[in-house]
Write a protein that holds these residues in place. Structure first.
Motif, PDB file in Angstrom:
ATOM      1  N   VAL A   3      29.294  43.893 -49.177  1.00  0.00           N
ATOM      2  CA  VAL A   3      28.294  43.577 -48.172  1.00  0.00           C
ATOM      3  C   VAL A   3      26.312  42.118 -48.854  1.00  0.00           C
ATOM      4  CG1 VAL A   3      25.810  44.828 -48.121  1.00  0.00           C
ATOM      5  CG2 VAL A   3      28.388  45.842 -48.144  1.00  0.00           C
ATOM      6  N   HIS A   4      26.313  41.941 -48.022  1.00  0.00           N
ATOM      7  CA  HIS A   4      25.547  40.338 -48.745  1.00  0.00           C
ATOM      8  C   HIS A   4      24.356  41.296 -48.113  1.00  0.00           C
ATOM      9  CE1 HIS A   4      24.180  36.944 -49.612  1.00  0.00           C
ATOM     10  NE2 HIS A   4      23.085  36.311 -48.479  1.00  0.00           N
ATOM     11  N   LEU A   5      22.930  41.093 -49.050  1.00  0.00           N
ATOM     12  CA  LEU A   5      22.064  41.948 -49.134  1.00  0.00           C
ATOM     13  C   LEU A   5      20.940  41.015 -49.986  1.00  0.00           C
ATOM     14  CD1 LEU A   5      22.074  45.170 -50.513  1.00  0.00           C
ATOM     15  CD2 LEU A   5      22.829  44.398 -48.271  1.00  0.00           C
ATOM     16  N   ARG A   6      19.638  40.509 -48.452  1.00  0.00           N
ATOM     17  CA  ARG A   6      18.200  40.354 -49.264  1.00  0.00           C
ATOM     18  C   ARG A   6      17.130  41.415 -49.742  1.00  0.00           C
ATOM     19  NH1 ARG A   6      18.356  36.939 -44.551  1.00  0.00           N
ATOM     20  NH2 ARG A   6      19.761  34.560 -45.680  1.00  0.00           N
ATOM     21  N   GLN A   7      16.829  40.760 -50.657  1.00  0.00           N
ATOM     22  CA  GLN A   7      15.759  42.026 -51.781  1.00  0.00           C
ATOM     23  C   GLN A   7      14.691  41.150 -52.166  1.00  0.00           C
ATOM     24  OE1 GLN A   7      17.697  43.264 -55.401  1.00  0.00           O
ATOM     25  NE2 GLN A   7      16.427  45.980 -54.924  1.00  0.00           N
ATOM     26  N   ARG A  62      11.965  36.543 -53.044  1.00  0.00           N
ATOM     27  CA  ARG A  62      13.519  37.082 -52.040  1.00  0.00           C
ATOM     28  C   ARG A  62      14.664  36.467 -53.039  1.00  0.00           C
ATOM     29  NH1 ARG A  62      14.850  34.056 -47.359  1.00  0.00           N
ATOM     30  NH2 ARG A  62      14.344  32.259 -48.716  1.00  0.00           N
ATOM     31  N   ARG A  63      15.733  37.334 -53.355  1.00  0.00           N
ATOM     32  CA  ARG A  63      17.041  37.106 -53.835  1.00  0.00           C
ATOM     33  C   ARG A  63      18.264  37.550 -52.745  1.00  0.00           C
ATOM     34  NH1 ARG A  63      19.036  41.232 -58.640  1.00  0.00           N
ATOM     35  NH2 ARG A  63      19.082  42.869 -57.744  1.00  0.00           N
ATOM     36  N   SER A  64      19.340  36.428 -53.342  1.00  0.00           N
ATOM     37  CA  SER A  64      20.480  37.370 -52.197  1.00  0.00           C
ATOM     38  C   SER A  64      21.471  38.117 -53.244  1.00  0.00           C
ATOM     39  CB  SER A  64      20.951  36.344 -51.750  1.00  0.00           C
ATOM     40  OG  SER A  64      20.410  35.259 -51.171  1.00  0.00           O
ATOM     41  N   VAL A  65      21.766  38.948 -52.975  1.00  0.00           N
ATOM     42  CA  VAL A  65      22.724  40.387 -53.831  1.00  0.00           C
ATOM     43  C   VAL A  65      23.728  40.426 -52.644  1.00  0.00           C
ATOM     44  CG1 VAL A  65      23.039  41.872 -54.574  1.00  0.00           C
ATOM     45  CG2 VAL A  65      20.602  40.887 -54.331  1.00  0.00           C
ATOM     46  N   THR A  66      25.212  39.789 -53.377  1.00  0.00           N
ATOM     47  CA  THR A  66      26.573  40.219 -52.786  1.00  0.00           C
ATOM     48  C   THR A  66      27.440  41.622 -53.955  1.00  0.00           C
ATOM     49  OG1 THR A  66      26.177  38.380 -52.149  1.00  0.00           O
ATOM     50  CG2 THR A  66      28.811  39.189 -51.994  1.00  0.00           C
ATOM     51  N   LEU A  92      17.990  51.301 -49.292  1.00  0.00           N
ATOM     52  CA  LEU A  92      19.438  50.782 -48.648  1.00  0.00           C
ATOM     53  C   LEU A  92      20.251  51.702 -49.550  1.00  0.00           C
ATOM     54  CD1 LEU A  92      19.533  47.564 -47.466  1.00  0.00           C
ATOM     55  CD2 LEU A  92      19.496  49.069 -45.434  1.00  0.00           C
ATOM     56  N   GLN A  93      20.837  52.498 -48.996  1.00  0.00           N
ATOM     57  CA  GLN A  93      21.864  53.414 -49.670  1.00  0.00           C
ATOM     58  C   GLN A  93      23.717  53.066 -49.749  1.00  0.00           C
ATOM     59  OE1 GLN A  93      21.742  57.636 -49.930  1.00  0.00           O
ATOM     60  NE2 GLN A  93      24.055  57.777 -50.121  1.00  0.00           N
ATOM     61  N   LEU A  94      23.770  52.864 -51.121  1.00  0.00           N
ATOM     62  CA  LEU A  94      25.395  51.774 -50.934  1.00  0.00           C
ATOM     63  C   LEU A  94      26.036  52.970 -51.960  1.00  0.00           C
ATOM     64  CD1 LEU A  94      24.330  48.161 -52.466  1.00  0.00           C
ATOM     65  CD2 LEU A  94      24.815  49.405 -49.454  1.00  0.00           C
ATOM     66  N   ARG A  95      27.203  53.516 -50.673  1.00  0.00           N
ATOM     67  CA  ARG A  95      28.339  54.489 -51.468  1.00  0.00           C
ATOM     68  C   ARG A  95      29.457  53.220 -52.204  1.00  0.00           C
ATOM     69  NH1 ARG A  95      30.903  57.962 -48.347  1.00  0.00           N
ATOM     70  NH2 ARG A  95      28.643  58.097 -46.931  1.00  0.00           N
ATOM     71  N   ALA A 106      15.308  46.673 -49.513  1.00  0.00           N
ATOM     72  CA  ALA A 106      17.033  45.478 -49.416  1.00  0.00           C
ATOM     73  C   ALA A 106      17.083  44.935 -47.345  1.00  0.00           C
ATOM     74  CB  ALA A 106      17.690  45.396 -49.955  1.00  0.00           C
ATOM     75  N   GLU A 107      17.635  43.854 -47.331  1.00  0.00           N
ATOM     76  CA  GLU A 107      18.096  43.577 -45.686  1.00  0.00           C
ATOM     77  C   GLU A 107      19.026  43.160 -45.608  1.00  0.00           C
ATOM     78  OE1 GLU A 107      15.090  40.985 -44.612  1.00  0.00           O
ATOM     79  OE2 GLU A 107      13.834  41.915 -43.378  1.00  0.00           O
TER      80      GLU A 107
END
Length: 141
Positions: A3-7, A62-66, A92-95, A106-107
């Motif tokens: 999963v790649h997000l922007r926070q 903003r940061r990118s999160v993987t 966002l919820q990540l299981r 986050a997006e």
């Protein structure tokens, strides 16, 4: 899954003697060249990096999160109490195998299942979005 997000978060103001309250930070003062500042390139450090960007006329960070090993991504239907309407994104919820992690503001950029194997498509969708079954080229539908 990968999963790649922007926070996003509000800009952390760094005050100094040459700046007054409410004065905007410049890109150079917020994000100085890492090699000049630290003597090393940022890629050599294992740290969290936030970039300053403009959103609706205001500077935000903003940061990118993987994240690897995600089994499901959920987006609440209603905003949570922690969601900030002045920032892009939402909680966002990540299981994952070890539990649940929440990512505030986050997006989703991309979600990719790393274990999927390439296979032939089972059907096709026409321009009218009416599903069509499998048919060989010799058969008439």
């Amino acid at each position: 899954m990968l999963v790649h997000l922007r926070q996003y978060k509000h800009e952390e103001v760094q005050f100094d003697d040459n700046r007054t309250t409410g004065e905007s930070q410049t890109e150079d003062s917020v994000n100085p060249d890492a090699e000049d500042y630290f003597g090393k390139d940022m890629d050599e450090f294992d740290i969290e990096t936030w970039d300053t960007v403009e959103y609706e006329g205001d500077p935000i960070e903003r940061r990118s999160v993987t994240i690897e090993g995600v089994t499901a991504v959920s987006v609440p239907q209603e905003p949570t109490d922690e969601d900030d309407p002045d920032l892009p994104g939402q909680t966002l919820q990540l299981r994952m195998g070890g539990g649940i992690e929440f990512m505030k503001q986050a997006e989703i950029v991309e979600v990719q299942d790393m274990e999927v194997t390439e296979s032939e498509a089972e059907g096709k969708v026409s321009k009218e979005d009416d599903p069509q079954g499998k048919a060989s080229m010799d058969e008439e539908p």
